[in-house]
Design a protein around this motif. Structure first.
Motif, PDB file in Angstrom:
ATOM      1  N   LEU A 604      -8.321   0.338   0.921  1.00 52.87           N
ATOM      2  CA  LEU A 604      -9.281   0.954   0.014  1.00 52.87           C
ATOM      3  C   LEU A 604      -8.927   0.568  -1.417  1.00 52.87           C
ATOM      4  CD1 LEU A 604      -9.291   4.583   1.491  1.00 52.87           C
ATOM      5  CD2 LEU A 604     -11.048   2.840   1.858  1.00 52.87           C
ATOM      6  N   ALA A 605      -9.930   0.172  -2.209  1.00 50.19           N
ATOM      7  CA  ALA A 605      -9.700  -0.180  -3.609  1.00 50.19           C
ATOM      8  C   ALA A 605     -10.863   0.346  -4.441  1.00 50.19           C
ATOM      9  CB  ALA A 605      -9.564  -1.685  -3.773  1.00 50.19           C
ATOM     10  N   ALA A 624      -9.148  12.475   2.936  1.00 48.29           N
ATOM     11  CA  ALA A 624      -9.585  12.875   4.278  1.00 48.29           C
ATOM     12  C   ALA A 624      -9.022  11.955   5.358  1.00 48.29           C
ATOM     13  CB  ALA A 624     -11.111  12.892   4.342  1.00 48.29           C
ATOM     14  N   VAL A 625      -9.070  10.639   5.136  1.00 46.34           N
ATOM     15  CA  VAL A 625      -8.706   9.712   6.195  1.00 46.34           C
ATOM     16  C   VAL A 625      -7.199   9.639   6.419  1.00 46.34           C
ATOM     17  CG1 VAL A 625      -8.536   7.618   4.763  1.00 46.34           C
ATOM     18  CG2 VAL A 625      -9.283   7.435   7.152  1.00 46.34           C
ATOM     19  N   PRO A 630      -2.291   6.897   9.487  1.00 48.78           N
ATOM     20  CA  PRO A 630      -1.173   6.501   8.617  1.00 48.78           C
ATOM     21  C   PRO A 630      -1.282   5.069   8.113  1.00 48.78           C
ATOM     22  CG  PRO A 630      -0.485   6.411  10.900  1.00 48.78           C
ATOM     23  CD  PRO A 630      -1.881   6.954  10.909  1.00 48.78           C
ATOM     24  N   ARG A 631      -2.264   4.303   8.620  1.00 47.90           N
ATOM     25  CA  ARG A 631      -2.358   2.882   8.277  1.00 47.90           C
ATOM     26  C   ARG A 631      -3.441   2.637   7.225  1.00 47.90           C
ATOM     27  NH1 ARG A 631      -2.863  -0.157  13.895  1.00 47.90           N
ATOM     28  NH2 ARG A 631      -4.440   1.455  14.230  1.00 47.90           N
ATOM     29  N   VAL A 632      -3.399   3.410   6.169  1.00 43.72           N
ATOM     30  CA  VAL A 632      -4.380   3.281   5.090  1.00 43.72           C
ATOM     31  C   VAL A 632      -3.663   2.899   3.806  1.00 43.72           C
ATOM     32  CG1 VAL A 632      -6.174   4.422   3.740  1.00 43.72           C
ATOM     33  CG2 VAL A 632      -5.875   5.004   6.163  1.00 43.72           C
ATOM     34  N   GLU A 633      -4.110   1.804   3.192  1.00 43.82           N
ATOM     35  CA  GLU A 633      -3.571   1.357   1.909  1.00 43.82           C
ATOM     36  C   GLU A 633      -4.568   1.700   0.805  1.00 43.82           C
ATOM     37  OE1 GLU A 633      -2.347  -2.751   1.972  1.00 43.82           O
ATOM     38  OE2 GLU A 633      -1.873  -2.649   4.121  1.00 43.82           O
ATOM     39  N   TRP A 634      -4.048   2.119  -0.336  1.00 39.28           N
ATOM     40  CA  TRP A 634      -4.901   2.556  -1.458  1.00 39.28           C
ATOM     41  C   TRP A 634      -4.460   1.862  -2.737  1.00 39.28           C
ATOM     42  CZ3 TRP A 634      -9.070   5.442  -2.954  1.00 39.28           C
ATOM     43  CH2 TRP A 634      -9.130   5.867  -4.276  1.00 39.28           C
ATOM     44  N   VAL A 635      -5.447   1.382  -3.499  1.00 36.75           N
ATOM     45  CA  VAL A 635      -5.167   0.853  -4.835  1.00 36.75           C
ATOM     46  C   VAL A 635      -6.291   1.291  -5.766  1.00 36.75           C
ATOM     47  CG1 VAL A 635      -6.255  -1.378  -4.302  1.00 36.75           C
ATOM     48  CG2 VAL A 635      -4.704  -1.185  -6.239  1.00 36.75           C
TER      49      VAL A 635
END
Length: 668
Positions: A604-605, A624-625, A630-635
């Motif tokens: 997610l960006a 929420a997700v 646990p396999r969510v990347e955020w920038v």
């Protein structure tokens, strides 16, 4: 009419001449993939425009250590002079006022949306660098300095993307009535003297939203908007009075609507319209009887999109956009000139632009293909001399680029879906890892046969790239467009899944190595794809994506949106869904509501200063997700808006994409 099929794939070289800043850097070796910066850095060259008489060329050029400036080339001896350049901002746009003077604005390419503090402003300068004059302020209301007392037009004065008379010192510019945060209310017109900055408003009916100048560069049409009613007004030269040509729904249209395109040299109005058919064509409009006249150009398989090519008070041809941009010439001399240019540049589509009132044999040529980023050249029709001006992506080596084609497949309900398929250069094209790249909008045309940085970057890393023109996309007829109304997360989503399965069935894609990705609406479709078809997509990449339609209607007091109240009241309920009548559907097709169903790896960006899809979309969804995945990347790029304006962020983002894909689908 499919222009790219007329050309081979061999690209020839030409001599560059302008300044060192536009020379191509050494091409990367064939053994290694081109670096990310080759695709996503700001180019040192940004286009060119011939003077009305064709004796001079204005070009936008810069360098790594300098801001983009405005240069003028004397085509008699190919000498170049930088006529405008600032130390703290870049030249944005420019147009010729006349043969000796230019109008230009600025664009700060080193600031993201959050950090923008100045408007583009308006400036004028002679082609020799003399006669400089600032016409409009750059200072927005919250920025003050010593220049605020100078007698200038206000900061919300903008260039009009049309040629004025080009015979005197006057131009027409727009005065935008903008309310926070960037919502356009009205677009008035001013006649401005570029020598002394004196200005006079153009009187008109209603709330103006767009203007069309006639063959003499004078205001002739204004479109107004009242709630959802769009009206086209014509200034009759005989009576000097405005009269309404037509009115229709601004968002859904009707069977009799049309879009004004341009005035011909004889004063005839040219428009695009369906006229009872599925796809739009180019027509002359009968101004005396307020109805469509002769049909001139129809494109096979596409709505008409293009522009008139006028020189020496003659309509020479039409620039059209079918699968690719090309030209339909009416003039035999221009057709012969096209053949001459094509013989010199056999590997590209070559778009020729003559001067408006030429006194020389020079023409401007834009050459491109699916593997070749646009190059700009000048060509002398008498001497046959051709010289390169600049290249929009000089570090790209065409031989290292993939091929791009328009394909078609059938959706599950039988609707024909076009799609763009980009495949890596060389090698076998079977059982490849694939990225399904979903365009934003969504009510726009997604792609074209050209060099596309996102798709080519992915192809250079070994991925097949499929870009569906799902229902709701424009450019493929009214039936295709209307079939997408109120189908977010439903049939629009099915079209994307059906295209993915088609690519797998064709043997192009490896069923176990497919990732879905996209920005804005494409980000929404990415999330809904992971929800609706978990067996199909192994991962997802969403940047600046919508996560809940309810948040489009109301993003809350903390986050500003640039979606207008009229669009929310009249457009969204018809095209996307009514927040009351369709509440259950909108809930069922909300990624935010369904976040717990996403188990695949996800990148997610978001932009911290995004006004189109405010940051709340990303923040709420990420919260929420990550509770169940646990396999969510955020920038978050705090200074960015709806997309990445800064090269450092584009390079960082696509570097993250490369690593994410390699980890999840890049190897067996």
């Amino acid at each position: 009419m499919r222009f790219h099929q007329l050309f081979t794939r061999t690209v020839v070289a030409a001599a560059a001449f302008l300044v060192a800043a536009v020379h191509a850097a050494e091409a990367p070796g064939t053994a290694a993939a081109p670096p990310i910066a080759s695709f996503f850095s700001n180019p040192a060259f940004n286009g060119a425009e011939l003077s009305p008489n064709g004796r001079y060329l204005a070009a936008f050029v810069g360098a790594k250590d300098r801001r983009d400036g405005l240069a003028v080339v004397d085509l008699s001896d190919l000498s170049a002079r930088m006529v405008a350049q600032f130390s703290d901002t870049d030249i944005g746009q420019a147009r010729w006022v006349n043969n000796d003077r230019l109008l230009f604005s600025t664009a700060d390419k080193e600031s993201g949306q959050r950090d923008l503090r100045f408007a583009p402003g308006l400036f004028a300068v002679n082609r020799d660098g003399k006669g400089y004059r600032q016409l409009a302020k750059r200072n927005m209301p919250f920025v003050t300095n010593g220049n605020d007392n100078i007698d200038m037009l206000p900061w919300h004065t903008y260039m009009l993307n049309q040629d004025g008379p080009q015979t005197d010192e006057y131009v027409y510019v727009s005065d935008a009535n903008i309310v926070s945060p960037g919502i356009l209310v009205a677009l008035d017109l001013l006649r401005v003297n570029t020598r002394n900055a004196s200005a006079a408003p153009v009187q008109h009916p209603g709330v103006a939203r767009s203007w069309l100048l006639d063959q003499n560069g004078e205001p002739r049409l204004v479109e107004t908007l009242d709630k959802n009613l769009r009206s086209i007004h014509y200034l009759d030269p005989a009576t000097r009075q405005w009269r309404v040509l037509a009115s229709f729904d601004a968002y859904t249209g009707d069977d009799n609507d049309f879009n004004p395109l341009a005035f011909g040299p004889d004063g005839a109005l040219y428009v695009t319209a369906n006229h009872g058919e599925d796809r739009t064509s180019l027509y002359r409009y009968d101004l005396a009887h307020n109805k469509l006249g002769e049909r001139l150009v129809t494109l096979e398989g596409f709505d008409f999109h293009g522009s008139l090519i006028i020189s020496n008070n003659k309509l020479l041809g039409v620039r059209v956009h079918a699968d690719a941009a090309g030209t339909t010439w009416f003039d035999p001399g221009m057709q012969a000139l096209q053949q001459s240019v094509d013989a010199k540049l056999p590997g590209t589509i070559n778009l020729i632009t003559p001067a408006r009132r030429p006194e020389t044999p020079w023409v401007l040529v834009q050459a491109y293909s699916d593997q070749q980023p646009s190059r700009f050249l000048i060509y002398n029709a008498e001497t046959k001399r051709m010289s390169e001006v600049g290249n929009l992506a000089p570090d790209i080596k065409p031989a290292a680029m993939g091929t791009r084609e328009l394909v078609h497949y059938a959706a599950r309900d039988g609707l024909d879906i076009p799609a763009w398929l980009t495949l890596p250069a060389g090698g076998a094209h079977k059982n490849l890892p694939m990225v399904v790249l979903v365009h934003g909008g969504p009510f726009v045309r997604g792609g074209s046969w050209n060099w596309h940085a996102d798709a080519q970057f992915l192809a250079s890393r070994g991925y097949a790239v499929l870009e569906p023109e799902f229902r709701g996309s424009t450019g493929y007829g009214a039936k295709h467009f209307r079939a997408g109304w109120k189908q977010w997360g439903l049939k629009m989503q099915d079209d994307i899944a059906d295209g993915t399965r088609w690519a797998i069935a064709q043997g192009t894609a490896d069923a176990k190595r497919v990732c879905i990705a996209g920005a804005s609406y494409g980000g929404y479709a990415t999330l809904m794809g992971l929800i609706n078809d978990p067996d199909l997509y192994q991962c997802g990449i969403d940047w600046v994506g919508v996560t809940d339609i309810g948040l489009m209607y109301d993003s809350g007091w903390r986050y500003s949106s640039d979606l207008s109240s009229d669009w929310k009241a009249y457009g969204m309920p018809q095209l996307i869904g009514d927040r009351v009548k369709d509440a259950e559907q909108l809930k069922a097709t909300s990624p935010l509501e369904q976040a717990a169903r996403i188990k695949q790896p996800l990148l997610l960006a978001y932009g911290g200063a995004d006004l189109r899809v405010p940051l709340v979309h990303g923040v709420k969804f990420y919260d929420a997700v990550k509770r169940t995945n646990p396999r969510v990347e955020w920038v978050e790029y705090a200074e960015e808006g709806h997309g990445w304006a800064l090269p450092k962020n584009r390079i960082d983002f696509w570097g993250r994409v490369e690593k994410f894909l390699d980890k999840n689908i890049g190897s067996k």
